[in-house]
Design an enzyme around this catalytic site. Structure first.
Site, PDB file in Angstrom:
ATOM      1  N   ASP A 440       0.839  -1.195   0.000  1.00  0.00           N
ATOM      2  CA  ASP A 440       0.000   0.000   0.000  1.00  0.00           C
ATOM      3  C   ASP A 440       0.878   1.251   0.000  1.00  0.00           C
ATOM      4  OD1 ASP A 440      -2.325   1.455   0.032  1.00  0.00           O
ATOM      5  OD2 ASP A 440      -3.033   0.696   1.963  1.00  0.00           O
ATOM      6  N   GLU A 443       2.869   6.853  -2.600  1.00  0.00           N
ATOM      7  CA  GLU A 443       2.637   8.061  -3.405  1.00  0.00           C
ATOM      8  C   GLU A 443       3.060   9.336  -2.675  1.00  0.00           C
ATOM      9  OE1 GLU A 443      -0.680   5.026  -3.698  1.00  0.00           O
ATOM     10  OE2 GLU A 443      -0.079   6.437  -2.118  1.00  0.00           O
ATOM     11  N   ASP A 506      -8.756   3.801  -3.383  1.00  0.00           N
ATOM     12  CA  ASP A 506      -9.880   4.052  -2.480  1.00  0.00           C
ATOM     13  C   ASP A 506     -11.065   4.672  -3.210  1.00  0.00           C
ATOM     14  OD1 ASP A 506      -8.185   3.095  -0.596  1.00  0.00           O
ATOM     15  OD2 ASP A 506      -7.771   5.018   0.355  1.00  0.00           O
TER      16      ASP A 506
END
Length: 745
Positions: A440, A443, A506
């Site tokens: 995960d 970024e 998401d």
């Protein structure tokens, strides 16, 4: 980034110097790819000797790293710092082009692609496939731009990069503009959730954690594909700004800060051919394990769970004949505030070794969540800081902030020792029984820092995800073998397709978000990514039963399928009994389709073509498919049109020919739009005319012997014979010839 004020003027504070002519062209062997051309392009037409004084020039170098690909390098000052491009595993040693210079200019020819620069004024650089011009760089296309303090330009997300400090203000840029033909459409540029056709958009290549309902992207890829049968990759891992028929409506503009811009023009002639060449240059995915195609079930994010909760989910799924292949433990398998310390929270999981063994006894693979951050509470933080394994600020202090985990630091994967340290903890988890990792984040990478290897922070912002995923993927390859390694990754850039799988990030739990999720997957497919997934039902919020059931059908008709959410469990009986039936129907269907899907994955490793395919890839000559973003092809032969409404109304397009519903056997004639209404256990799922679908005998698991009990389902609308190859999970392969006159429905 927009520099102009209409056609004639520049924005206040902007100075632009454009290539005005090809003053001279000469042949050279001193390019990164061997034979090439060097062009001197003054920023004013040279009419007399005195015009050469006090006059900046752009030096343009042309070469070919791979057949059908031309590299263009535009430099104002060659000695200026250039932070380098992407790794190009497919670049041919010695180059792949033939260069020729004459009094009229020069050409680079590579395969069917020719780049031609015309001597004299005005500036003209064109790219052609045979006699057909694909695109060109003309007057005021190549430019060196300088910004005065206070220049009225909008840097977009880079001005507010969510890193705790704004990006440094860049003062100089190089840009190129390539012509768009009448009706020409542009796709790609990573996983983007707005319209799949990018014409009219401004796109910033700058990874961000913005969800699926914004213009930001977790996976920014500076590559676009044209429906005219060519692609363009800007070879810069840093910030690249695109204006696609927006600032200059007749052109695609791309600009980078600094003194050098480098890009590749990639030939087709079909969109499929472009992706095949692009992935040959930047890398192709491995064959991912067959078990990974099965259903992934998650704890969800902020829910409360322990081994008893997990076991109850697994046992209930089995009792309801809902096959699960992978169970995923999200963040709270570790103690709060400690992410990542790679330790099972002993309060909740006192016997992780025994639990993993018990899950394996249920024939499950286990995935655990990771990120590249170390929270200050974790005992590993002090160790990593002391050993220099965390990214530092210019003053030598550790970079930290409180978003996500309090006081977290960022692992510096440019430091080989830090990478080995991080990997050592992963090896311990794999030895314990973990089968794969969800990587995960990646970024939110700061730019006000210094990297161990001296990398340019602007370059590392997007490229960090590549180093992060490479570190994790390498451990899985080492410990489990090439054919059994798989990630579930969120962030990426060009080349990330070599480490599948990626998921869409998401989303919210609505039909609107379901549609934007599909648009993201289509854009990512146009960007060279073969494998893709998303959170079935959406991540944020809890879906209503209609959204959950419609999204379940969609989610199980892709390469990889996962039930996951934020604050609620996503087991189907938590919604209603019909949700259980829908899950069973489409999970079993996917298991039967495994010989077809797994072969598509094997083919992707050889060709780079995605499993979820925009319609344009399969029907490039049908103008009706060019804007479609609510349907797709699953592999080359199955059309899927997800239903985005509770009532079940759906409108979709069938290309010409006789199509057959895979669910009902009904045949319909294509060549136009259809409106249908479907119950929750159905959706438009049509097989292409003349297709042969290898149909597996089992519905209880994805990793079985596909040749045992295999059926070849031959569909109407074709003629002659067709060869179909089936590869089993253990690597055996057999090719069958099907007579298209033998129709089974």
């Amino acid at each position: 980034m927009k520099f102009t004020d209409g056609f004639w003027q520049l924005r206040p504070g902007v100075e632009a110097l454009y290539a005005q002519e090809a003053y001279d062209v000469w042949q050279t062997d001193r390019t990164p790819d061997g034979p090439g051309l060097v062009v001197t392009a003054p920023t004013s037409v040279i009419a007399k000797r005195g015009d050469t004084l006090n006059r900046p020039v752009l030096t343009v170098t042309l070469s070919s790293p791979l057949e059908g690909v031309v590299r263009v390098r535009i430099a104002h000052h060659e000695g200026g710092r250039w932070h380098g491009g992407f790794a190009l595993p497919g670049a041919v040693e010695g180059g792949a082009g033939e260069a020729a210079a004459t009094d009229d200019g020069g050409t680079i020819t590579t395969g069917g692609l020719t780049a031609r620069v015309t001597a004299g004024a005005p500036w003209s650089l064109s790219f052609a496939h045979g006699d057909r011009v694909l695109t060109s760089s003309g007057h005021k296309a190549q430019g060196y731009v300088k910004l005065a303090p206070g220049a009225q330009v909008d840097r977009g997300i880079v001005d507010n990069s969510r890193t705790g400090a704004p990006a440094p203000i860049e003062r100089v840029f190089v840009h190129e503009q390539l012509d768009l033909g009448v009706g020409e459409l542009v796709y790609g540029l990573g996983e983007r959730f707005g319209p799949v056709v990018k014409n009219g958009q401004s796109v910033e290549i700058w990874n961000a954690d913005g969800g699926t309902s914004s213009e930001q992207a977790y996976k920014s890829v500076p590559f676009y594909l044209s429906d005219r049968g060519y692609g363009v990759l800007v070879n810069d891992p840093g910030h690249v700004s695109f204006e696609i028929g927006s600032e200059a409506v007749e052109r695609v503009q791309f600009s980078v800060p600094g003194e050098v811009l480098e890009y590749f023009v990639i030939d087709g002639p079909t969109p499929k051919d472009v992706l095949t060449r692009y992935t040959a240059l930047t890398g192709r995915p491995p064959v991912v394990p067959a078990w990974s195609y099965g259903l992934w079930l998650s704890t969800s994010f902020t829910t409360d769970y322990d081994e008893a909760t997990v076991t109850s989910f697994i046992d209930e799924m089995a009792a309801r004949e809902l096959p699960v292949s992978v169970f995923h433990f999200d963040c709270f398998w570790m103690r709060e505030f400690n992410w990542c310390d790679f330790e099972w929270d002993p309060r909740t999981f006192p016997d992780p070794d025994g639990m993993l063994a018990r899950l394996h006894d249920k024939d499950l693979r286990v995935c655990v969540w990771l990120n590249p951050y170390i929270g200050q509470r974790s005992p590993l933080f002090a160790e990593a800081a002391e050993r220099g394994f965390l990214v530092k600020r210019a003053d030598g202090s550790v970079w930290q902030w409180d978003l996500w985990q309090a006081g977290m630091g960022l692992v510096d994967f440019t430091n080989p020792e830090a990478t080995a340290w991080y990997q050592s903890h992963l090896r311990r988890l794999v030895d314990q029984g973990v089968d794969c990792f969800k990587t995960d984040f990646g970024e939110r990478i700061p730019v006000d820092v210094e990297w161990a290897d001296g990398s340019d922070p602007q370059r590392m912002h997007n490229l960090y995800t590549q180093l992060y995923n490479e570190a994790v993927h390498a451990v899985l390859v080492e410990k489990r073998g090439e054919g059994d390694a798989v990630l579930f990754a969120r962030s990426a850039t060009a080349g990330g397709q070599t480490m599948p799988v990626h998921w869409g990030g998401d989303s919210t739990s609505t039909f609107v978000s379901m549609a934007e999720t599909l648009r993201g997957g289509l854009s990512l497919a146009y960007s060279g990514f073969a494998h893709w997934s998303h959170d079935i039902g959406g991540f944020e919020g809890t879906p209503d039963t209609a959204v959950y059931k419609r999204w379940t059908a969609f989610g199980l008709l892709g390469s990889h399928s996962r039930f996951h959410g934020s604050g609620s469990y996503r087991v189907p009986w938590a919604f209603d009994e019909e949700a259980v039936e829908v899950t069973r129907r489409f999970t079993h269907l996917k298991m039967h389709l495994m010989p077809y899907l797994f072969q598509a994955g094997v083919d992707a490793a050889a060709t780079g073509l995605p499993l979820l395919r925009p319609m344009l890839l399969e029907f490039p000559d049908d103008p009706a498919v060019r804007h479609l973003d609510r349907q797709y092809m699953l592999g080359g032969d199955i059309l899927v049109a997800p239903v985005f409404s509770e009532a079940g109304e759906v409108e979709f397009y069938l290309p010409a020919g006789e199509w057959t519903s895979l669910l009902t056997g009904e045949t319909v004639t294509g060549g136009g739009w259809r409106r249908e209404t479907h119950g929750f256990d159905s959706l438009p799922l049509y097989v292409r005319p003349g297709a042969v679908i290898p149909w597996g005998a089992r519905s209880d698991r994805p990793d079985y012997d596909y040749l045992d009990g295999l059926t070849l389902r031959v569909f109407p609308g074709g003629s002659g014979a067709r060869d179909v190859t089936v590869t089993t999970p253990d690597g055996r392969s057999e090719t069958f010839t099907a007579d298209l006159s033998e129709v089974t429905r």
